[in-house]
Design a protein around this motif. Structure first.
Motif, mmCIF file in Angstrom:
data_model
loop_
_atom_site.group_PDB
_atom_site.id
_atom_site.type_symbol
_atom_site.label_atom_id
_atom_site.label_comp_id
_atom_site.label_asym_id
_atom_site.label_seq_id
_atom_site.Cartn_x
_atom_site.Cartn_y
_atom_site.Cartn_z
ATOM 1 N N CYS A 68 0.937 -1.437 -0.237
ATOM 2 C CA CYS A 68 -0.036 0.487 -0.084
ATOM 3 C C CYS A 68 0.977 1.501 -0.323
ATOM 4 C CB CYS A 68 -0.560 0.141 1.283
ATOM 5 S SG CYS A 68 -1.896 1.491 1.302
ATOM 6 N N SER A 69 0.343 2.403 -0.909
ATOM 7 C CA SER A 69 1.218 3.352 -1.041
ATOM 8 C C SER A 69 1.236 4.998 0.603
ATOM 9 C CB SER A 69 1.161 3.967 -1.993
ATOM 10 O OG SER A 69 -0.711 4.568 -2.009
ATOM 11 N N ILE A 70 0.362 4.276 0.580
ATOM 12 C CA ILE A 70 -0.136 4.485 2.503
ATOM 13 C C ILE A 70 0.550 3.887 3.177
ATOM 14 C CG2 ILE A 70 -1.903 5.820 4.217
ATOM 15 C CD1 ILE A 70 -3.894 6.374 1.170
ATOM 16 N N HIS A 71 -0.110 2.767 3.289
ATOM 17 C CA HIS A 71 0.396 1.684 5.015
ATOM 18 C C HIS A 71 1.455 1.245 4.529
ATOM 19 C CE1 HIS A 71 -4.206 2.858 5.530
ATOM 20 N NE2 HIS A 71 -3.398 3.532 6.788
ATOM 21 N N LYS A 72 3.066 1.524 4.221
ATOM 22 C CA LYS A 72 4.442 0.485 3.150
ATOM 23 C C LYS A 72 4.130 -0.322 3.830
ATOM 24 C CE LYS A 72 5.046 5.036 2.405
ATOM 25 N NZ LYS A 72 4.585 5.449 0.186
ATOM 26 N N CYS A 73 3.325 -0.692 5.206
ATOM 27 C CA CYS A 73 3.931 -2.832 5.428
ATOM 28 C C CYS A 73 2.873 -3.365 4.935
ATOM 29 C CB CYS A 73 4.165 -2.536 6.628
ATOM 30 S SG CYS A 73 6.384 -1.225 6.653
ATOM 31 N N HIS A 74 1.806 -2.640 4.374
ATOM 32 C CA HIS A 74 0.798 -3.604 4.046
ATOM 33 C C HIS A 74 0.732 -4.040 2.753
ATOM 34 C CE1 HIS A 74 -0.554 -3.252 8.471
ATOM 35 N NE2 HIS A 74 -0.435 -2.159 8.554
ATOM 36 N N PRO A 75 0.192 -5.339 2.579
ATOM 37 C CA PRO A 75 -0.381 -5.207 1.011
ATOM 38 C C PRO A 75 -1.283 -5.610 0.962
ATOM 39 C CG PRO A 75 -0.220 -7.567 2.351
ATOM 40 C CD PRO A 75 0.121 -6.601 3.611
ATOM 41 N N ILE A 76 -1.733 -5.144 -0.587
ATOM 42 C CA ILE A 76 -2.506 -4.348 -1.155
ATOM 43 C C ILE A 76 -3.740 -5.686 -1.167
ATOM 44 C CG2 ILE A 76 -4.070 -3.369 -3.315
ATOM 45 C CD1 ILE A 76 -1.910 -1.807 -2.910
ATOM 46 N N LEU A 99 -7.409 -2.154 -1.976
ATOM 47 C CA LEU A 99 -6.849 -0.753 -0.673
ATOM 48 C C LEU A 99 -6.115 -2.252 0.558
ATOM 49 C CD1 LEU A 99 -10.631 -0.913 0.358
ATOM 50 C CD2 LEU A 99 -8.852 1.288 -1.041
ATOM 51 N N CYS A 100 -5.137 -1.626 1.107
ATOM 52 C CA CYS A 100 -5.177 -2.964 2.102
ATOM 53 C C CYS A 100 -5.857 -3.077 3.399
ATOM 54 C CB CYS A 100 -3.710 -2.203 2.546
ATOM 55 S SG CYS A 100 -3.580 -1.340 3.382
ATOM 56 N N GLY A 101 -5.713 -3.857 3.947
ATOM 57 C CA GLY A 101 -6.721 -4.294 5.187
ATOM 58 C C GLY A 101 -6.687 -3.016 6.328
ATOM 59 N N ARG A 102 -5.894 -2.014 6.322
ATOM 60 C CA ARG A 102 -5.901 -1.139 7.154
ATOM 61 C C ARG A 102 -6.762 -0.191 6.689
ATOM 62 N NH1 ARG A 102 -0.277 1.521 10.154
ATOM 63 N NH2 ARG A 102 -1.961 3.667 11.329
ATOM 64 N N CYS A 103 -6.148 0.097 5.214
ATOM 65 C CA CYS A 103 -7.553 1.051 4.557
ATOM 66 C C CYS A 103 -8.721 0.927 4.269
ATOM 67 C CB CYS A 103 -7.313 1.481 2.460
ATOM 68 S SG CYS A 103 -5.336 2.211 2.794
ATOM 69 N N ARG A 104 -9.135 -0.979 5.006
ATOM 70 C CA ARG A 104 -10.691 -1.368 4.618
ATOM 71 C C ARG A 104 -11.108 -0.823 6.329
ATOM 72 N NH1 ARG A 104 -15.039 -2.327 4.616
ATOM 73 N NH2 ARG A 104 -15.973 -4.832 4.204
ATOM 74 N N ILE A 105 -10.833 -0.954 7.043
ATOM 75 C CA ILE A 105 -10.731 -0.760 8.514
ATOM 76 C C ILE A 105 -11.519 1.282 8.882
ATOM 77 C CG2 ILE A 105 -10.332 -0.861 10.486
ATOM 78 C CD1 ILE A 105 -8.861 -3.314 9.843
ATOM 79 N N GLU A 106 -9.708 2.223 8.382
ATOM 80 C CA GLU A 106 -9.495 3.086 8.856
ATOM 81 C C GLU A 106 -10.917 3.724 7.975
ATOM 82 O OE1 GLU A 106 -5.218 3.331 10.231
ATOM 83 O OE2 GLU A 106 -6.271 4.328 8.773
ATOM 84 N N ASP A 107 -10.767 3.860 6.431
ATOM 85 C CA ASP A 107 -11.656 4.932 5.446
ATOM 86 C C ASP A 107 -13.025 3.651 4.272
ATOM 87 O OD1 ASP A 107 -8.253 6.377 4.754
ATOM 88 O OD2 ASP A 107 -9.869 6.814 6.625
ATOM 89 N N HIS A 108 -12.742 3.156 4.766
ATOM 90 C CA HIS A 108 -13.850 2.286 3.747
ATOM 91 C C HIS A 108 -14.479 1.181 4.305
ATOM 92 C CE1 HIS A 108 -11.783 4.206 0.263
ATOM 93 N NE2 HIS A 108 -10.423 4.205 1.185
#
Length: 669
Positions: free
Chosen positions: A139-147, A158-167
């Motif tokens: 992920c370009s936002i959460h560098k260590c999280h795979p998309i 999205l990565c898993g963290r994007c899913r929880i935070e903004d989506h």
């Protein structure tokens, strides 16, 4: 190599380290250079002629072609791939997919020995095949999280963290699920297009068969028409002979009857004359008793003469030429033999041919009946016979003229075929364009010749040729041995002088110029032109030397900016200002064309981007070979790279040809 994809605008091949390809809506590709330099934000795809306004349409990078270029480079141009470690600059021998690095043999051994990378799978160039990478993208936002997710609402990965935070409230599915669905759609598209291609192929075959059938029908009908009209001409000739025989017979009979009447009348006249003379003698010499004795005899002869009946007038029978059915015959002939298009469902070609001949046979029978009727009514006189002879002579003259035109047309077609063969032979050797349509003279042909940089003559102390084949204004890091290299000129020449072709020769140069700081003084940026062999290494540029003809781009103290300057045999000819801004950070692409014509003794310099002729140099001494020269300068103020555009890579538009014709027009006037 032609297997590499090309930009649909400038026709330049994409390279691994060159401009990035962008995907057009028509699925063709355009390079980043053309995209950034497009006038008015509009690009015209030369492959399908569609225009794209990319100010309204967002173009994405063509990832598919990037991977295709990567694998084609590995397979066909491995010598251009250097180790990613910029410090050693060694030849790469393998590829690490996880690190996305090229490795030389030394780095390959180090890569396999380091604990962090020893489990990476290294691929040798000879074993590499196009495969889909299984390495997850981060992920370009959460560098260590795979998309691994796709937001269908936002159309975003999205990565898993994007899913929880903004989506959290959006409709999200895994990439694998979405990709499988799209893959099915692509398979459906592929199948539908394959079926469409099969139908198109079948339709094209049907059209070809129809064309062949049309040619066969044309040949059959042409023969039928020839035979029919030959038969009609023979019948007319026969009828003419019959009419002439009838006329001769009628004339001979009439004249014989008149001659017989004339003979009889002459004999009666002779008898009357004798009786009349005797009566006159009786009245002169006879006595009264003699008159009484002769009265009976003279009276009988007089009565015989008077009993011969002679009409007051004599009517001679007059022959006439009966043309009562001529207008009807002409009308039939004017409508005879019309070519018809017959729709005959379920009938074979043989059936059609039979019906065609039956139709012609019916027409022949009808006209035979008309001619027979005409024979029964015609009674000609000499005047009408002469008229018919005149008509026949005119018809023969028209037939002779038609044959002459047919022969002339066949000769023209043969000459055209020879001309086409001549042009095709030239086109196999060069990119050839016809400047004057319909001309056969080679002086009207424009050859896009295949110039090449002479790598063995490059002045490596000042410039070098990079892996893309461009001439760059930086000295080479290595100095290969070679006694033939230029030592003063800042550039190189072509591998051979201009050929003595007897017609215009054309090549182009595209240069990218980047200024790190403003230029001051008379600083040269680039130079291109031609000179004799002895002038190639006299100075750092050729503009001030005899037997040289060139164009330069340089900082000009007269106009206070960057100008295009033209020189002829050491003398300044022309200065065109405002070539590009003289400011730090300025970047510009220059595109020039050069026409060399040894027959007309002319050199023409063209600005391809502005579509205009910059300068035309006359009276060029072509008695000795001249060499194309290429120079790049200002190493401390910016970068200059020069690319040759030659042969079939040149986009020869009608506007370019019109400019060249206008520049050379004094020879055609």
């Amino acid at each position: 190599m032609d297997i590499f994809p090309k930009c649909s605008v400038c026709k330049q091949q994409f390279t691994l380290k060159g401009p990035v390809p962008y995907l057009l809506p028509c699925l063709h590709a355009v390079c980043e250079t053309c995209l950034t330099s497009a006038a008015g934000g509009v690009i015209s795809c030369s492959t399908c002629q569609r225009e794209v306004n990319f100010t309204d349409t967002r173009l994405q990078k063509d990832a598919v072609r990037q991977k295709q270029i990567f694998h084609l480079t590995v397979k066909h141009r491995p010598s251009e791939l250097l180790c990613t470690n910029n410090d050693d600059g060694n030849q790469a021998v393998c590829w690490c997919q996880e690190c996305e690095d090229f490795l030389c043999e030394y780095c390959q051994n180090m890569h396999s020995s380091v604990k962090l990378t020893r489990k990476h799978v290294l691929q040798n160039f000879s074993d590499m095949e196009p495969t889909v990478s299984n390495i997850p993208t981060l992920c370009s936002i959460h560098k260590c999280h795979p998309i691994y997710l796709f937001d269908k609402s936002c159309k975003k990965l999205l990565c898993g963290r994007c899913r929880i935070e903004d989506h959290a409230d959006h409709h999200v599915e895994t990439i694998d699920s979405i990709a499988d669905t799209i893959t099915k759609y692509l398979d459906d598209h592929k199948n539908a297009l394959s079926k469409l291609q099969a139908r198109q192929q079948s339709h094209m075959e049907s059209i070809k068969q129809g064309s062949e059938s049309t040619d066969r029908t044309h040949y059959t009908l042409k023969e039928s028409i020839g035979h029919t009209f030959q038969a009609l001409r023979s019948q007319l000739d026969q009828r003419e002979k019959e009419l002439l025989v009838d006329l001769e017979s009628h004339t001979t009979g009439t004249k014989e009857a008149l001659h017989e009447r004339l003979t009889t009348c002459a004999e009666d006249w002779k008898t009357s004359t004798g009786v009349l003379d005797y009566i006159a003698k009786v009245l002169l010499y006879a006595s009264k008793s003699d008159i009484l004795d002769l009265e009976s005899c003279v009276g009988k002869m007089t009565q015989i003469c008077l009993d011969t009946g002679i009409p007051q007038t004599h009517d001679v029978p007059t022959a006439i030429y009966n043309t009562s059915s001529l207008s009807k015959l002409k009308s039939c002939i004017s409508g005879f033999g019309t070519i018809l298009t017959c729709e005959m469902d379920g009938e074979s070609v043989k059936d059609k041919d039979t019906q065609t001949y039956d139709f012609i046979a019916d027409l022949e029978m009808k006209h035979k009946m008309d001619i027979t009727e005409l024979k029964t009514k015609i009674d000609a006189d000499e005047k009408h016979i002469e008229s018919l002879k005149l008509l026949t002579d005119q018809l023969n003259a028209e037939i002779k003229s038609l044959k002459s035109r047919i022969d002339e047309k066949e000769n023209v077609e043969k000459r055209a075929a020879k001309t086409m063969d001549f042009l095709l032979d030239l086109a196999n050797e060069y990119g050839v364009h016809l400047l004057n349509p319909g001309a056969v003279d080679t002086s009207m042909l424009l050859k896009c010749i295949h110039l090449k940089y002479d790598k063995d003559s490059v002045n490596l102390d000042k410039v070098h040729i990079n892996t893309e084949g461009d001439l760059v204004n930086r000295k080479s890091d290595t100095r290969p041995a070679g006694e033939g290299r230029l030592k003063k000129y800042w550039g190189t020449c072509s591998t051979a002088p201009h050929p003595r072709a007897g017609c215009p020769q054309y090549w182009e140069m595209k240069s990218r110029v980047n200024l790190d700081k403003p230029l001051t003084g008379n600083v040269l940026i680039l130079e291109l032109g031609v000179c004799r062999g002895v002038q190639r290494d006299v100075s750092h540029c050729i503009n001030g030397e005899p037997s040289t003809w060139c164009m330069q781009v340089a900082q000009c103290t007269t106009h206070g900016g960057i100008c295009r300057k033209t020189w002829k045999e050491g003398k300044h000819v022309l200065c065109l200002p405002d070539t590009l801004p003289n400011t730090a950070g300025a970047s510009h692409t220059l595109h020039y064309g050069v026409v060399y014509d040894d027959a007309r003794k002319k050199i023409v310099f063209i600005d391809v981007k502005e579509n205009k002729v910059m300068s035309t140099l006359d009276n060029v001494d072509s008695s000795q070979p001249v060499w194309p020269m290429f120079g790049v300068y200002m190493p401390l103020s910016g970068t200059v790279s020069m690319t040759l555009v030659v042969g079939s890579d040149i986009n020869m538009t009608e506007e370019k040809k019109a400019m060249i014709v206008k520049a050379l027009s004094s020879w055609w006037q």
